[in-house]
Scaffold this motif. Structure first.
Motif, PDB file in Angstrom:
ATOM      1  N   SER A 139      -3.510   5.560  -1.003  1.00 28.73           N
ATOM      2  CA  SER A 139      -3.881   4.373  -2.236  1.00 28.73           C
ATOM      3  C   SER A 139      -3.682   3.280  -1.432  1.00 28.73           C
ATOM      4  O   SER A 139      -3.301   3.206  -0.518  1.00 28.73           O
ATOM      5  N   ARG A 140      -4.395   2.384  -2.340  1.00 27.30           N
ATOM      6  CA  ARG A 140      -4.556   0.735  -1.568  1.00 27.30           C
ATOM      7  C   ARG A 140      -4.082   0.153  -2.881  1.00 27.30           C
ATOM      8  O   ARG A 140      -4.512   0.062  -3.918  1.00 27.30           O
ATOM      9  N   ARG A 187       2.529   1.664  -3.419  1.00 25.84           N
ATOM     10  CA  ARG A 187       1.492   2.259  -4.311  1.00 25.84           C
ATOM     11  C   ARG A 187       1.120   3.684  -4.311  1.00 25.84           C
ATOM     12  O   ARG A 187       1.147   4.431  -5.307  1.00 25.84           O
ATOM     13  N   TYR A 208      -4.785   1.338   4.711  1.00 28.05           N
ATOM     14  CA  TYR A 208      -4.912  -0.022   5.168  1.00 28.05           C
ATOM     15  C   TYR A 208      -6.337  -0.572   5.697  1.00 28.05           C
ATOM     16  O   TYR A 208      -6.945   0.541   6.125  1.00 28.05           O
ATOM     17  N   GLU A 249       0.792  -1.306  -0.263  1.00 28.20           N
ATOM     18  CA  GLU A 249       0.126   0.033   0.135  1.00 28.20           C
ATOM     19  C   GLU A 249       0.919   1.275  -0.140  1.00 28.20           C
ATOM     20  O   GLU A 249       0.606   2.334  -0.681  1.00 28.20           O
ATOM     21  N   TRP A 274     -13.368   1.066   3.828  1.00 31.92           N
ATOM     22  CA  TRP A 274     -12.055   1.740   3.709  1.00 31.92           C
ATOM     23  C   TRP A 274     -12.559   3.166   4.329  1.00 31.92           C
ATOM     24  O   TRP A 274     -11.878   3.700   5.062  1.00 31.92           O
ATOM     25  N   GLY A 326      -0.052   4.613   2.632  1.00 34.37           N
ATOM     26  CA  GLY A 326      -1.193   3.707   2.129  1.00 34.37           C
ATOM     27  C   GLY A 326      -2.295   3.643   2.937  1.00 34.37           C
ATOM     28  O   GLY A 326      -2.372   3.925   4.020  1.00 34.37           O
TER      29      GLY A 326
END
Length: 281
Positions: free
Chosen positions: A280-281, A170, A252, A167, A257, A250
């Motif tokens: 971001s994931r 990304r 998590y 994560e 979410w 990231g």
């Protein structure tokens, strides 16, 4: 490389008024086309005891309020984009599942960046109760604007919360346009452990070297594990110590979410943070 298509989550007229200025600044910086996305959730049918008969008048009244909010949000969004000379379009859909609808996900997945604003109350309104699925399923980076930020400012200093995870990786690469434009970027290595390839003290050095090859002015700071100090506290302290404009980290958690964003560890961070956050994931 830049964010040429930005999708703005236009959930309420109030949020749109605050969001427009931030989106306009980003669009001017990256020569972006902006899509204003609004989902009008169809009213649930109330039942009238004792026969549990749907009340059409109540249903219509609720739907009228929702549609009025849609029209006001569109007006505010259009005025903000026009005033700043931004290429834009409006997409509004009605669905019983709101932002979880296929139509909203298709729009999100074709954008370079999603921008959304944090609610001051940290509570999800009825119109936003399903945005968690929308953000989780979009597969795109999300830039969150904290409610305490009332006016946009240039992103000069960036902090990357780095723990070596998928994560975090990304999020780092999704943030490249911001990182390249920033004056300085700090890779803040937190919650790392010694392993076969490197010590915790050197964690973050390899990703920093990669970013440097992109011409990014990057430094590495390592926070060793301290018993009783949670990772979010270490990040929070780092944000307080320096003037950070953007936090990159990231996302998590599980499929809900948005619930994670406003609950638990990340809520603790957002409660006191002053920086925009790209996740971001």
């Amino acid at each position: 490389m830049g964010y040429r298509t930005i999708l703005a989550v236009v959930d309420t007229a109030e949020n749109t008024r605050h969001l427009d200025a931030f989106v306009a600044q980003l669009a001017q910086q990256f020569s972006s086309h902006v899509i204003g996305l609004h989902m009008e959730t169809l009213a649930a049918v109330p039942l009238v005891a004792p026969m549990e008969i749907p009340d059409p008048a109540t249903v219509q009244a609720v739907q009228d309020v929702a549609h009025k909010e849609t029209e006001e949000s569109q007006r505010v969004f259009a005025e903000g984009m026009t005033a700043n000379g931004i290429s834009s379009e409006w997409r509004s859909f009605a669905s019983s599942v709101g932002y979880s609808a296929k139509s909203s996900l298709q729009s999100a997945r074709c954008a370079d960046l999603i921008v959304a604003r944090q609610h001051a109350s940290f509570a999800l309104s009825d119109s936003r109760a399903d945005i968690d699925n929308f953000l989780y399923e979009s597969g795109r980076p999300v830039l969150l604007i904290p409610n305490i930020l009332t006016a946009p400012k240039p992103i000069r200093r960036v902090l990357i919360a780095w723990n070596g995870s998928r994560e975090a990786t990304r999020a780092t690469f999704d943030a490249l346009p911001f990182l390249k434009a920033a004056e300085s970027v700090e890779v803040f290595s937190v919650d790392m452990e010694d392993n076969d390839s490197q010590t915790a003290a050197l964690a973050g050095s390899e990703i920093a070297a990669t970013l440097a090859r992109h011409g990014i002015n990057v430094t590495v700071t390592s926070q060793e594990k301290i018993q009783g100090v949670a990772p979010h506290t270490a990040i929070e302290n780092r944000l307080a110590d320096t003037s950070i404009d953007l936090l990159v980290m990231g996302a998590y958690g599980h499929s809900r979410w948005w619930e994670m964003l406003f609950g638990g560890v990340t809520r603790t961070l957002l409660d006191s943070m002053t920086a925009m956050t790209l996740m971001s994931r």
